[in-house]
Every structure is written in C-alpha cells, then in structure tokens.
Design a protein around this motif. Sequence first.
Motif, PDB file in Angstrom:
ATOM      1  N   GLY A  44       0.753  -1.152  -0.111  1.00  0.00           N
ATOM      2  CA  GLY A  44      -0.026  -0.071  -0.035  1.00  0.00           C
ATOM      3  C   GLY A  44       0.943   1.301   0.125  1.00  0.00           C
ATOM      4  N   LYS A  45       0.196   2.271   0.455  1.00  0.00           N
ATOM      5  CA  LYS A  45       0.917   3.608   0.346  1.00  0.00           C
ATOM      6  C   LYS A  45       1.940   3.707   1.292  1.00  0.00           C
ATOM      7  N   PRO A  49       8.052   5.581  -2.008  1.00  0.00           N
ATOM      8  CA  PRO A  49       9.177   6.561  -1.519  1.00  0.00           C
ATOM      9  C   PRO A  49       8.922   7.929  -1.431  1.00  0.00           C
ATOM     10  N   ASP A  50       9.570   8.851  -0.719  1.00  0.00           N
ATOM     11  CA  ASP A  50       9.284  10.026  -0.637  1.00  0.00           C
ATOM     12  C   ASP A  50       9.940  10.842  -1.765  1.00  0.00           C
ATOM     13  N   PHE A 104      10.579  -1.505  -4.392  1.00  0.00           N
ATOM     14  CA  PHE A 104      10.939  -1.580  -3.115  1.00  0.00           C
ATOM     15  C   PHE A 104      10.980  -2.891  -2.420  1.00  0.00           C
ATOM     16  N   VAL A 105      11.976  -2.982  -1.441  1.00  0.00           N
ATOM     17  CA  VAL A 105      12.299  -4.007  -0.545  1.00  0.00           C
ATOM     18  C   VAL A 105      11.962  -3.692   0.726  1.00  0.00           C
ATOM     19  N   ILE A 124      13.457  -0.003   1.498  1.00  0.00           N
ATOM     20  CA  ILE A 124      14.447   0.619   0.662  1.00  0.00           C
ATOM     21  C   ILE A 124      13.619   0.677  -0.786  1.00  0.00           C
ATOM     22  N   HIS A 125      14.142   1.791  -1.654  1.00  0.00           N
ATOM     23  CA  HIS A 125      13.714   1.830  -2.948  1.00  0.00           C
ATOM     24  C   HIS A 125      14.809   1.841  -4.043  1.00  0.00           C
ATOM     25  N   PRO A 126      15.347   0.509  -4.391  1.00  0.00           N
ATOM     26  CA  PRO A 126      16.388   0.331  -5.634  1.00  0.00           C
ATOM     27  C   PRO A 126      15.814   1.213  -6.680  1.00  0.00           C
ATOM     28  N   VAL A 127      16.723   2.021  -7.377  1.00  0.00           N
ATOM     29  CA  VAL A 127      16.275   2.465  -8.746  1.00  0.00           C
ATOM     30  C   VAL A 127      16.529   1.575  -9.778  1.00  0.00           C
TER      31      VAL A 127
END
Length: 311
Positions: A44-45, A49-50, A104-105, A124-127
Amino acid sequence: MSRRFEIPATPENMVWGYLDSSTPPVLEVASGDVVTLHSFPAGGKETLPDTLPVPADYQLALDTMPQGAGPHFITGPVHVAGAKPGDVLQVDILDVKVRQDWGFVSILPLLGTLPDEFTDYETIHPVVDHAKNVCVMPWGTEIPLDPFFGIIATAPPPAWGRCGSPVPRAFGGNMDNKELRAGTTLYLPVFNEGALFFAGDGHGVQGDGEVCITALETGVTGTFRLTVRKDMDLAWPFAESATHLISIGLDEDLDDAAKQATREMVKHVCERTNLSRNQAYMLCSLAGNLRVTQMVDGNKGVHMMLRKSLL
C-alpha cells in the motif's frame, strides 16, 4: 490466426489482495489468443518512496481500489472461451518487462524467514536503470533484472470462495517462482468455465527463497498466450522451459513441498517417456535439482528442475 489484446492498468481491470471465481471477467478471448497486461507492486501507500515519482495509474489504484486479504494487485480475470472444469490452461509467457523506474524491498513485522531476528523494520527503494537492465541498491550494488509475475493463476474452485492472495494453492497464485520468466510455459488446472486467468505481483528480480518477504516489488508488463488444453490431465501447476521440466510443490511444511515437487516430476517424466516410476525416481535423484522457491507465503514452495535432454 490468434488475436492480440491489451488490458489497461485501470482499477476496473484489477483486484487487490484476493482471487475469487465470482469476479466478472475483464476480457474474453479465444483459445490461442495473446494478452498483454500490466501489474503494480504489492503493498500500500506505506511502501511509496518520498523522493521518487509514483506512476499516475499506480497512484489511482492505491487511492480508489478496495483491498482484500492480501497486498497484491492482480489483473483479470480473463475468460478463455471453451475452457471447462477439468481442462488445463496453457500459459505461454512470451515477454515480461519492468515498467517502473524503482521498486521496493522491505523487512516487515512477523514476516520473512527470520522474523524474530530482524525487528529493525526497513523499506528501501532501489532505482531501476533500464538502459543497463539492472536495479541499483542504495549501497551501490547493481543487480541484473530478471522480471517475472509472482502471481499467475486460474480462479480457485467456487466452493473455496474468496481466497486471499498471499497463499499459493492448486490454482497457482502467489507461487513467487522466478523460473516463470519469459520463455517458460506454465500449465494450470481449470476449476471454472472460462478458466478465469489472473496475473499480478510484479517482481524485478528475486533470489530463490525470497527470504526477507519481498523481491524487488515493482511494476511489470507481461504478454501471455492462453491456450485451452483438453488433452492433459493436471491437478497441480507444472511448468517447462526450452531446456527444463519444472515441477512445483507447495505446502506449509518444506519437507512436504519437496515431496510434492518430486512426486509431480516423477509423474510427468513417466507421462513423457517409457520409464517406470522406479526409473523416473532414480533419474530425478541423479539429475533433478530441488530448489527452495520461497519460504514466506504460508504454503512454502519447492520446485524441481530436470533437463529435458535427459528424457
């Protein structure tokens, strides 16, 4: 000639967190037709990422769709004309591509393989670097993408009612099997008229085990050829690639999942060869490779890989 269809990534074409045979089809196709569909990350939300842009269609789904018992966005169902209970749906996975610029992970409470040891919860948010076909971890490691759909399914039997999306079962579902990539064919039992095909839970890359509870959860686009098979007798999912047979075991107990994967491989080897059950069992012992598919979905997964050149 087969026809080609695309299902837009809109809320009316998806469900969130469940599989249900009473869900109205979003598309009707003929056996042999090709369908392209899109999937969003699970969650969900709280997973957003920010500082990275959220795709508008994903944000709309998060804002407007009612969530069921699971976290997975699933597209469908697709009604395949001619499919009846007892048939098999052949799903040729023609293409899978990451459609999002990040994933995300997460480490989440009470989930994963070591929930009591990892209580410093984190997302975390890998690109995603599309040009290099990698995801870039926050500490700099680049991991090659190998995208697949965590969920591929027919609708569950009507008597089972609405099934939450996390637990894989005889209809397939949240198998989280990274071998179900482009070029692989998955065979699924049919429990309803029209088969009612679903796919979702986009993964950019995942290790066998999926130990912390998540893969690289991201948006993917996939293309499938859907063919009704009336010449197969199948009560359980099974897959094959150009090079391997892939049997699938699912059970709360990892030992029992391994037993099921072995039993299924023996069955399929016997069906494709003149080998006895004893001979097929011995072949599996010498050349079949059992792998832990995932440890985290209620029913754990084990799959066996066996080279087709040995048959």
